[in-house]
Scaffold this motif. Structure first.
Motif, short mmCIF file in Angstrom:
data_model
loop_
_atom_site.label_atom_id
_atom_site.label_comp_id
_atom_site.label_asym_id
_atom_site.label_seq_id
_atom_site.Cartn_x
_atom_site.Cartn_y
_atom_site.Cartn_z
N ALA A 249 26.74 8.57 -13.97
CA ALA A 249 26.51 8.85 -15.40
C ALA A 249 25.42 7.96 -16.00
O ALA A 249 24.93 8.24 -17.09
N LEU A 250 25.05 6.90 -15.29
CA LEU A 250 24.10 5.93 -15.86
C LEU A 250 22.72 6.54 -16.11
O LEU A 250 22.20 7.29 -15.28
N TYR B 68 18.76 14.78 -20.94
CA TYR B 68 18.63 16.24 -20.95
C TYR B 68 19.94 16.86 -21.41
O TYR B 68 20.99 16.66 -20.79
N TYR B 69 19.85 17.58 -22.51
CA TYR B 69 21.04 18.17 -23.14
C TYR B 69 21.69 19.15 -22.16
O TYR B 69 21.07 20.12 -21.75
N PRO B 70 22.95 18.91 -21.75
CA PRO B 70 23.55 19.78 -20.73
C PRO B 70 23.93 21.17 -21.28
O PRO B 70 24.14 21.32 -22.49
N GLU B 71 24.01 22.12 -20.39
CA GLU B 71 24.24 23.51 -20.82
C GLU B 71 25.71 23.82 -21.08
O GLU B 71 26.02 24.83 -21.68
N PHE B 72 26.62 22.92 -20.67
CA PHE B 72 28.05 23.24 -20.77
C PHE B 72 28.66 22.87 -22.13
O PHE B 72 29.86 22.96 -22.33
N THR B 73 27.84 22.39 -23.04
CA THR B 73 28.36 21.96 -24.35
C THR B 73 27.39 22.34 -25.46
O THR B 73 26.19 22.49 -25.22
N LYS C 203 33.11 13.15 -20.91
CA LYS C 203 32.64 11.77 -21.07
C LYS C 203 31.82 11.25 -19.89
O LYS C 203 31.06 10.30 -20.05
N GLY C 204 32.04 11.82 -18.70
CA GLY C 204 31.45 11.20 -17.50
C GLY C 204 30.33 11.97 -16.86
O GLY C 204 29.91 11.67 -15.75
N PHE C 205 29.80 12.95 -17.58
CA PHE C 205 28.74 13.80 -16.99
C PHE C 205 27.44 13.00 -16.79
O PHE C 205 27.28 11.90 -17.34
N ASP C 206 26.54 13.58 -16.05
CA ASP C 206 25.27 12.90 -15.71
C ASP C 206 24.52 12.49 -16.98
O ASP C 206 24.35 13.31 -17.89
#
Ligand code: ZN
Length: 207
Positions: free
Chosen positions: A34-35, A43-48, A106-109
């Protein structure tokens, strides 16, 4: 190494999310993947559709230990950094409703943004660490770690009951009031009060 995070550690923030004020620290973890270091963009993730920033002071563990006693807790951290605990608030709300763990929220890349580390100053051990964050030039969070429910030492004592602290572990110590969403194009900037002045220590562009 592991990344330990404390939730709801400032009363005003717990209240802004309509969470009860906890009696013991709320603990969760992020994986090392996640760091996000060296001011790299997020980069804004697509799942949220609802990423929130949470500005936090981060401790670096400098000694291995378990079941640390309060009088020795201060010896287990010697450096601080400015961090952002990015949170997918929509996923977190779903997880909370279902009673599920928070990891995917909370722990995504890229969710654990971190500045360089600085030695903790003697004055900061007693007077707390002052920090603030700007979003697109405007201050959105500004606090002192002395306003937490659980001090750095309290966190060390509590966490080490469950997890062996190891040299190089990071501890995100919770976010004050003022969290909010980010959009693609936003610029976040972190400041730590060091040597009697605010230093710009982190930049994070949202892409
Ligand atoms: Zn947080």
């Amino acid at each position: 190494m592991k990344i330990i995070c404390i939730g709801r550690n400032y009363v005003a923030h717990a209240k802004e999310l309509n969470n009860p004020v906890p009696e013991s620290p709320v603990v969760f973890m992020k994986p090392p993947s996640a760091l996000l270091v060296n001011d790299k963009p997020f980069y804004y993730p697509e799942f949220t559709k609802d990423i929130h920033y949470e500005a936090e002071v981060v401790l670096k563990v400098c000694k291995n230990g378990r079941h640390v006693q309060p009088e020795f807790a201060a010896g287990y951290y010697d450096q601080i950094a400015f961090g952002i605990d990015f949170t997918a608030r929509d996923l977190q709300e779903e997880c909370k409703k279902k009673g599920h763990p928070w990891e995917i929220a909370k722990g995504f890349d890229g969710s654990a943004v971190i500045s360089s580390f600085f030695p903790i100053e003697e004055a900061q051990r007693s007077k707390g660490v002052e920090f603030k964050m700007r979003k697109n030039g405007e201050v959105v969070q500004h606090a002192n770690t002395n306003d937490t429910l659980f001090s750095f030492d309290d966190i060390i004592v509590y966490v080490s009951k469950f997890f062996k602290l190891q040299v190089g572990d990071f501890i995100y110590t919770g976010t004050p009031a003022g969290v909010g969403p980010v959009q693609i194009g936003d610029k976040l900037e972190g400041f730590l009060y060091l040597q009697e002045r605010f230093e710009h220590v982190l930049t994070c562009d949202v892409r």
